[in-house]
Enzyme design. Structure first.
Site, PDB file in Angstrom:
ATOM      1  N   HIS A 151      42.899  -8.332 -17.236  1.00 20.94           N
ATOM      2  CA  HIS A 151      41.952  -9.286 -17.473  1.00 20.94           C
ATOM      3  C   HIS A 151      41.541  -9.036 -18.509  1.00 20.94           C
ATOM      4  O   HIS A 151      40.341  -9.771 -18.668  1.00 20.94           O
ATOM      5  CB  HIS A 151      40.862  -8.351 -16.291  1.00 20.94           C
ATOM      6  CG  HIS A 151      41.137  -8.317 -14.473  1.00 20.94           C
ATOM      7  ND1 HIS A 151      41.566  -9.147 -14.416  1.00 20.94           N
ATOM      8  CD2 HIS A 151      41.532  -7.501 -14.199  1.00 20.94           C
ATOM      9  CE1 HIS A 151      42.123  -9.012 -12.554  1.00 20.94           C
ATOM     10  NE2 HIS A 151      41.578  -7.750 -13.080  1.00 20.94           N
TER      11      HIS A 151
ATOM     12  N   HIS B  50      42.977 -10.863  -9.101  1.00 23.43           N
ATOM     13  CA  HIS B  50      44.377 -10.984  -9.610  1.00 23.43           C
ATOM     14  C   HIS B  50      45.700 -11.832  -8.325  1.00 23.43           C
ATOM     15  O   HIS B  50      46.254 -11.315  -7.780  1.00 23.43           O
ATOM     16  CB  HIS B  50      44.478  -9.611  -8.361  1.00 23.43           C
ATOM     17  CG  HIS B  50      43.279  -8.490  -8.497  1.00 23.43           C
ATOM     18  ND1 HIS B  50      42.015  -8.637  -8.165  1.00 23.43           N
ATOM     19  CD2 HIS B  50      43.384  -7.686  -9.755  1.00 23.43           C
ATOM     20  CE1 HIS B  50      41.075  -7.404  -8.630  1.00 23.43           C
ATOM     21  NE2 HIS B  50      42.333  -7.309  -9.645  1.00 23.43           N
TER      22      HIS B  50
END
Lengths: 329, 329
Positions: free
Chosen positions: A56, A215
């Site tokens: 991320h 995700h």
């Protein structure tokens, strides 16, 4: 799988080593247990620690530094960090005023940060972020997911801690910012977790995933690709439905790139979203546009609206010096 | 083609409108002729103007502001801006101390900026950037291409202009920074120009283009995908071959993402390149990592080495306040 790595096993460590080499004025990196910490700590300040799966970036390592986090614990890609990382990070940065863990709402992250907090005999040491309005419960989550709004929580509470807020006040502010934050995203493509070696999900050449997680978790619905204005209308409607802001309310608008979507498109989305918010009676007085909470190389964006008041705006504007956000110093 | 746009024709204008809305404290945007200019000009300062095709964001609009550019002229995607844009920009920001056009070496850009300079009766008003060591002559270029090193030229000369350097000194400094800059890139995937609607080039699932240009132009060779260390060894060898730095020379290392390559990989590349440079006797004292000179959503990176001395380092470190680079204010 096409990635600029040497091998899957060492990729995160090598990347963190590069991060430390590039930003040696801001951070140091410990490997085993792995955490990134601020080079210079401020004694007597509440220590803010976050963490979560890697993939991320710049979240969370890129937000370690003056005015934001004291430490970040990166897990494997899309995998929670472990309590020993959190323990080591907390012991390294606790300056005597307590530790606050800022945690995105995923079951693994929540469990491990709570476990670390118990091992350290800490009370009220966890502030959860769950700004994603797309779905209740998801692949890795009970309740709502924590997504890009986390950056805003870390920035605002980071400035408050720097200004001398105590642990209880930091935690209350984190909860207040989180409550005034709502996000929703859309994916145009999937991403590929290195250890898996193939795309996380299949998506057609003319399809989008509305409400996708960071995700690649499923969102609200799979749809045919449509115009940016139409997509933004869906995202902002869901956000406004959740926030129910009063007319004239002040807001920060944050368009976050998931990885492969060019800035050209992100600013176009910002333009569309800002118009929608103004039509809904909001005053957009602060902005953030760029790749701040990514999902590897997924194409897509999320839109976050964060309601502002004098306190939150002042801490948003306060000086910050991290690898990924820097102003005023 | 999957993009977050409304239609191909209006995408750049809508994006610029969003850019102006997000950064109204730094810039204003004129549409027709189109240019981005600094909101507050400094009288008596040399005016720095750059520009080029869109699709490389944040280059150049993201570098308009205090300590960098006074204006930027964005063309259509991967297409030179026109002389009327440069003329309008120059007339808008010329504070009486002259105008310097900082131009990436592509035939169309060079011709149009030179034409604008003649129409304005300017002398010595063009500083060329040609830092790409991959190939001599290319699809759109005679000589070497101008790529990510342009960001460093704009930053350093921007600070010098802010400090009161006159036109001649700014131009000489631009040439000196450019001469001490060498870059080379690698692509893992192609990109898609909106008006074309299909990928700029074909590349196999296990292939990379070594020495690629920022519009997807061919590089030195097509190869099988290999490890990041092996790729970086090729890039840094070509760069060092070109720069021939003395042992102990000080350098800034810049790893630039082309669009779809995650920061995780970019920092891994930085780590690998920094080690190579240290082995070659260089002292890497400054760094930049991120998407600063992109090729839409192309996956890949470029590596730039810029030799530093006291003057260049001081201007690199000087305060800057733009959408994409900000520190010290």
């Amino acid at each position: 799988m096409k990635k600029l790595i040497n091998n899957v096993e060492s990729a995160i460590d090598e990347s963190l080593e590069g991060f430390a080499a590039a930003h040696g004025d801001i951070v140091t990196v410990a490997l085993g247990p792995t955490f990134v910490r601020r080079k210079t700590l401020k004694p007597g300040k509440v220590a803010l620690i976050s963490g979560g799966g890697s993939g991320h970036e710049p979240l969370h390592s890129g937000f370690v530094g003056y005015g934001m986090l004291d430490a970040a614990c990166p897990g494997q890609v899309f995998t929670s960090p472990t309590p020993d990382q959190m323990l080591a990070a907390a012991q390294s940065v606790d300056g005597g005023a307590g530790v606050l863990f800022i945690v995105k709402n995923y079951s693994g992250d929540k469990m491990n940060f709570q476990m670390a907090s118990e091992m350290l005999d800490l009370e009220n040491a966890v502030a959860m972020v769950d700004d994603d309005v797309a779905v209740m419960n998801s692949t890795y989550t009970t309740g709502r997911r924590g997504v890009a709004g986390t950056v805003l929580v870390e920035k605002v509470v980071g400035a408050a801690a720097e200004a001398g807020y105590d642990l209880k006040a930091c935690r209350a502010l984190a909860e207040r910012v989180n409550k005034g934050c709502a996000s929703m995203g859309v994916a145009l493509t999937s991403c590929t977790v290195p250890a898996a070696g193939r795309p996380t999900f299949d998506i057609g050449e003319d399809e989008i995933e509305v409400g996708v997680g960071i995700h690649g978790e499923p969102g609200r619905r799979r749809e045919a690709l449509k115009s940016a204005d139409e997509i933004v209308a869906d995202l902002t409607a869901a956000i406004l439905q959740d926030l129910q802001p009063r007319s004239g309310a002040e807001a920060l608008l944050f368009v976050n790139g998931f990885g492969a979507t060019p800035l050209l498109e992100q600013y176009l989305v910002f333009n569309s979203a800002a118009k929608r918010l103004r039509q809904a009676g909001l005053a957009v007085t602060r902005s953030l546009v760029g790749n701040y909470t990514t999902a590897l190389e997924m194409a897509g964006v999320s839109v976050t609206v964060c309601l502002l008041d004098d306190e939150i705006r002042r801490f948003w504007d306060a000086p910050v010096h991290t690898a990924a956000l820097r102003w005023g110093c």
